[in-house]
Write a protein that holds these residues in place. Structure first.
Motif, PDB file in Angstrom:
ATOM      1  N   MET A 213       0.908  -1.065   0.003  1.00 26.66           N
ATOM      2  CA  MET A 213       0.044  -0.138  -0.065  1.00 26.66           C
ATOM      3  C   MET A 213       0.678   1.347  -0.145  1.00 26.66           C
ATOM      4  O   MET A 213       0.429   2.422  -0.165  1.00 26.66           O
ATOM      5  CB  MET A 213      -0.976  -0.084   1.124  1.00 26.66           C
ATOM      6  N   LEU A 214       1.891   1.274   0.267  1.00 26.42           N
ATOM      7  CA  LEU A 214       3.063   2.329   0.481  1.00 26.42           C
ATOM      8  C   LEU A 214       4.232   2.021  -0.424  1.00 26.42           C
ATOM      9  O   LEU A 214       4.802   0.928  -0.954  1.00 26.42           O
ATOM     10  CB  LEU A 214       3.624   2.335   1.694  1.00 26.42           C
ATOM     11  N   SER A 215       4.699   3.121  -1.303  1.00 30.55           N
ATOM     12  CA  SER A 215       5.805   2.687  -1.807  1.00 30.55           C
ATOM     13  C   SER A 215       7.067   2.588  -1.062  1.00 30.55           C
ATOM     14  O   SER A 215       7.016   3.141   0.020  1.00 30.55           O
ATOM     15  CB  SER A 215       6.269   4.132  -3.001  1.00 30.55           C
ATOM     16  N   ARG A 216       8.256   2.114  -1.532  1.00 27.31           N
ATOM     17  CA  ARG A 216       9.628   2.111  -0.772  1.00 27.31           C
ATOM     18  C   ARG A 216       9.968   3.440  -0.081  1.00 27.31           C
ATOM     19  O   ARG A 216      10.102   3.478   0.949  1.00 27.31           O
ATOM     20  CB  ARG A 216      10.641   1.469  -2.004  1.00 27.31           C
ATOM     21  N   GLU A 217       9.693   4.467  -0.847  1.00 27.88           N
ATOM     22  CA  GLU A 217      10.075   5.837  -0.636  1.00 27.88           C
ATOM     23  C   GLU A 217       9.222   6.158   0.819  1.00 27.88           C
ATOM     24  O   GLU A 217       9.673   6.680   1.744  1.00 27.88           O
ATOM     25  CB  GLU A 217      10.114   6.808  -1.687  1.00 27.88           C
ATOM     26  N   GLU A 218       7.795   5.943   0.494  1.00 29.45           N
ATOM     27  CA  GLU A 218       6.876   6.019   1.864  1.00 29.45           C
ATOM     28  C   GLU A 218       7.243   5.439   2.941  1.00 29.45           C
ATOM     29  O   GLU A 218       6.942   5.711   4.050  1.00 29.45           O
ATOM     30  CB  GLU A 218       5.376   5.812   1.319  1.00 29.45           C
ATOM     31  N   VAL A 219       7.613   3.832   2.734  1.00 31.02           N
ATOM     32  CA  VAL A 219       8.057   3.306   3.860  1.00 31.02           C
ATOM     33  C   VAL A 219       9.175   3.892   4.630  1.00 31.02           C
ATOM     34  O   VAL A 219       9.265   4.056   5.843  1.00 31.02           O
ATOM     35  CB  VAL A 219       8.294   1.804   3.256  1.00 31.02           C
TER      36      VAL A 219
END
Length: 167
Positions: free
Chosen positions: A76-82
């Motif tokens: 649900m989240l991109s790598r950058e958001e994680v």
């Protein structure tokens, strides 16, 4: 150690003699120990322990693969958001969905001569790493990095290296 929280739905085909919630919590803690971006108490993961038919339908619908697979990961989240969520306090929210197929998991465990719980723990760690943005299908270096993290996480759980026999 903080770790993602699981919301778990367990199909009756999965043995009721195993505490799947406790196993998932251990897998999340181990994954968080090797991938610190997962060591966040405000991450939520939906974990479905499903039958092969459900996973087959999802795999066909979302990946155009007309067969069941051992684990599906839907981030649900991109790598950058994680990574941003890991660096900031607060509630980053839903990391994604993991769905394990009972029959495939059972067959693979038997082929590897390991307990189904050990193989399921491996698939949970593997899926969590996918949700965090790791991908073994993007190249040999990425695959080696992901396998090393899985091996370290499983060792923390007292489980053998699942890749040792493959080398």
């Amino acid at each position: 150690m903080t770790a993602p929280t699981f919301e778990i739905d367990i199909d009756p085909v999965w043995p009721s003699t195993t505490d799947w919630e406790a196993l998932a919590a251990r897998a999340a803690e181990a994954a968080g120990a090797v991938a610190p971006e997962l060591a966040h108490e405000h991450l939520l993961v939906s974990l479905v322990l499903a039958d092969d038919e459900e996973v087959h339908a999802l795999n066909k619908q979302w990946r155009a693969k007309d067969k069941p697979t051992n684990v599906l990961s839907f981030p649900m989240l991109s790598r950058e958001e994680v990574l941003a969520a890991a660096a900031a306090p607060g509630a980053p929210g839903m990391l994604g969905d993991l769905i394990l197929a009972h029959g495939v998991c059972l067959r693979e465990a038997e082929e590897k001569c390991v307990a189904v719980e050990a193989h399921a723990a491996h698939l949970m760690v593997h899926g969590l790493l996918h949700l965090a943005g790791y991908d073994h299908e993007t190249g040999e270096d990425d695959a080696a990095e992901m396998e090393a993290l899985e091996t370290k996480a499983l060792a923390l759980m007292g489980l053998a290296d699942p890749y040792a026999a493959l080398q």
